[in-house]
Design a protein around this motif. Structure first.
Motif, mmCIF file in Angstrom:
data_model
loop_
_atom_site.group_PDB
_atom_site.id
_atom_site.type_symbol
_atom_site.label_atom_id
_atom_site.label_comp_id
_atom_site.label_asym_id
_atom_site.label_seq_id
_atom_site.Cartn_x
_atom_site.Cartn_y
_atom_site.Cartn_z
ATOM 1 N N CYS A 30 -50.652 -28.583 37.527
ATOM 2 C CA CYS A 30 -51.902 -27.985 37.980
ATOM 3 C C CYS A 30 -53.037 -28.558 37.131
ATOM 4 N N ALA A 31 -54.230 -28.551 37.712
ATOM 5 C CA ALA A 31 -55.380 -29.140 37.037
ATOM 6 C C ALA A 31 -56.652 -28.446 37.488
ATOM 7 N N THR A 32 -57.631 -28.425 36.586
ATOM 8 C CA THR A 32 -58.935 -27.881 36.932
ATOM 9 C C THR A 32 -59.907 -29.023 37.205
ATOM 10 N N HIS A 33 -60.714 -28.838 38.224
ATOM 11 C CA HIS A 33 -61.717 -29.837 38.582
ATOM 12 C C HIS A 33 -62.949 -29.668 37.690
ATOM 13 N N ARG A 34 -63.724 -30.732 37.603
ATOM 14 C CA ARG A 34 -64.969 -30.666 36.829
ATOM 15 C C ARG A 34 -66.047 -29.852 37.556
ATOM 16 N N LEU A 35 -65.880 -29.721 38.871
ATOM 17 C CA LEU A 35 -66.895 -29.061 39.687
ATOM 18 C C LEU A 35 -66.260 -28.003 40.596
ATOM 19 N N ARG A 36 -67.087 -27.429 41.486
ATOM 20 C CA ARG A 36 -66.601 -26.401 42.391
ATOM 21 C C ARG A 36 -65.880 -26.965 43.609
ATOM 22 N N LEU A 37 -66.193 -28.223 43.975
ATOM 23 C CA LEU A 37 -65.693 -28.773 45.226
ATOM 24 C C LEU A 37 -64.393 -29.524 45.014
ATOM 25 N N VAL A 38 -63.651 -29.688 46.102
ATOM 26 C CA VAL A 38 -62.376 -30.397 46.048
ATOM 27 C C VAL A 38 -62.600 -31.890 46.236
ATOM 28 N N THR A 39 -61.988 -32.684 45.397
ATOM 29 C CA THR A 39 -61.869 -34.118 45.601
ATOM 30 C C THR A 39 -60.423 -34.497 45.315
ATOM 31 N N THR A 40 -60.046 -35.707 45.694
ATOM 32 C CA THR A 40 -58.636 -36.085 45.592
ATOM 33 C C THR A 40 -58.306 -36.949 44.391
ATOM 34 N N ARG A 41 -59.304 -37.447 43.694
ATOM 35 C CA ARG A 41 -59.044 -38.366 42.588
ATOM 36 C C ARG A 41 -58.607 -37.614 41.334
ATOM 37 N N PRO A 42 -57.513 -38.021 40.705
ATOM 38 C CA PRO A 42 -57.091 -37.369 39.457
ATOM 39 C C PRO A 42 -58.175 -37.416 38.375
ATOM 40 N N ASP A 43 -58.991 -38.464 38.354
ATOM 41 C CA ASP A 43 -60.028 -38.585 37.315
ATOM 42 C C ASP A 43 -61.094 -37.504 37.421
ATOM 43 N N ASP A 44 -61.183 -36.849 38.571
ATOM 44 C CA ASP A 44 -62.173 -35.782 38.756
ATOM 45 C C ASP A 44 -61.715 -34.458 38.169
ATOM 46 N N TYR A 45 -60.463 -34.412 37.711
ATOM 47 C CA TYR A 45 -59.890 -33.186 37.144
ATOM 48 C C TYR A 45 -59.797 -33.361 35.632
ATOM 49 N N ASP A 46 -60.293 -32.377 34.886
ATOM 50 C CA ASP A 46 -60.460 -32.601 33.458
ATOM 51 C C ASP A 46 -59.431 -31.915 32.568
ATOM 52 N N TYR A 47 -58.771 -30.890 33.045
ATOM 53 C CA TYR A 47 -57.730 -30.246 32.248
ATOM 54 C C TYR A 47 -56.452 -30.147 33.064
ATOM 55 N N TRP A 48 -55.328 -30.364 32.365
ATOM 56 C CA TRP A 48 -54.029 -30.452 33.030
ATOM 57 C C TRP A 48 -53.013 -29.579 32.311
ATOM 58 N N GLY A 49 -52.077 -29.038 33.092
ATOM 59 C CA GLY A 49 -50.940 -28.364 32.501
ATOM 60 C C GLY A 49 -49.891 -29.368 32.056
ATOM 61 N N GLN A 50 -48.800 -28.856 31.519
ATOM 62 C CA GLN A 50 -47.750 -29.728 30.991
ATOM 63 C C GLN A 50 -46.774 -30.172 32.078
ATOM 64 N N GLY A 51 -46.828 -29.528 33.222
ATOM 65 C CA GLY A 51 -45.974 -29.896 34.343
ATOM 66 C C GLY A 51 -44.724 -29.047 34.431
ATOM 67 N N THR A 52 -44.227 -28.913 35.657
ATOM 68 C CA THR A 52 -42.973 -28.203 35.896
ATOM 69 C C THR A 52 -42.144 -29.018 36.893
ATOM 70 N N GLN A 53 -40.868 -29.161 36.594
ATOM 71 C CA GLN A 53 -40.005 -30.005 37.424
ATOM 72 C C GLN A 53 -39.545 -29.255 38.672
ATOM 73 N N VAL A 54 -39.677 -29.916 39.803
ATOM 74 C CA VAL A 54 -39.127 -29.425 41.070
ATOM 75 C C VAL A 54 -38.123 -30.450 41.559
ATOM 76 N N THR A 55 -36.902 -30.015 41.772
ATOM 77 C CA THR A 55 -35.848 -30.891 42.260
ATOM 78 C C THR A 55 -35.259 -30.294 43.533
ATOM 79 N N VAL A 56 -35.274 -31.094 44.600
ATOM 80 C CA VAL A 56 -34.753 -30.644 45.890
ATOM 81 C C VAL A 56 -33.522 -31.484 46.208
ATOM 82 N N SER A 57 -32.393 -30.820 46.321
ATOM 83 C CA SER A 57 -31.140 -31.529 46.611
ATOM 84 C C SER A 57 -30.895 -31.581 48.119
ATOM 85 N N SER A 58 -30.235 -32.648 48.528
ATOM 86 C CA SER A 58 -29.982 -32.820 49.976
ATOM 87 C C SER A 58 -28.658 -32.203 50.386
#
Length: 123
Positions: free
Chosen positions: A95-123
């Motif tokens: 998850c990440a917070t954007h620098r502004l109120r609006l949505v954009t798709t570029r990762p560089d527009d997001y300034d703070y990030w979590g550490q991540g959580t693994q999702v694994t989907v088995s077939s």
């Protein structure tokens, strides 16, 4: 100091569901757009879903109709409900917070990030 803490990842069979949560602190959460990104091994980090401060949403084509992003500003928490999971959804989700109120798709527009959580989907 802004902190984002993801939870809810895990191992699930194809067709199953998971709900990710992201608890935020250190910022007026409601003033900023938020997003969920994912990164699989050897691939770039891509935006999966995002939500503006006003509640407008964006979804990547690959997850439309299966994933739902939401936010609870009172709890400073962002969610991602993932249904009908596929093996290709396997990745680390951030998850990440954007620098502004609006949505954009570029990762560089997001300034703070979590550490991540693994999702694994088995077939």
């Amino acid at each position: 100091q802004v902190q984002l803490l993801e939870s809810g990842g895990g191992l699930v069979q194809a067709g199953g569901s998971l709900r990710l949560s992201c608890a935020a602190s250190g910022r007026t959460f409601s003033n900023y757009a938020m997003g969920w990104f994912r990164q699989a091994p050897g691939k770039e980090r891509d935006l999966v879903a995002a939500i503006s401060s006003g509640g407008n949403t964006y979804y990547a084509n690959s997850v439309k109709g299966r994933f739902t992003i939401s936010r609870d500003n009172a709890k400073n928490t962002l969610y991602l409900q993932m249904n009908s999971l596929k093996p290709e959804d396997t990745a680390v989700y951030y998850c990440a917070t954007h620098r502004l109120r609006l949505v954009t798709t570029r990762p560089d527009d997001y300034d703070y990030w979590g550490q991540g959580t693994q999702v694994t989907v088995s077939s």
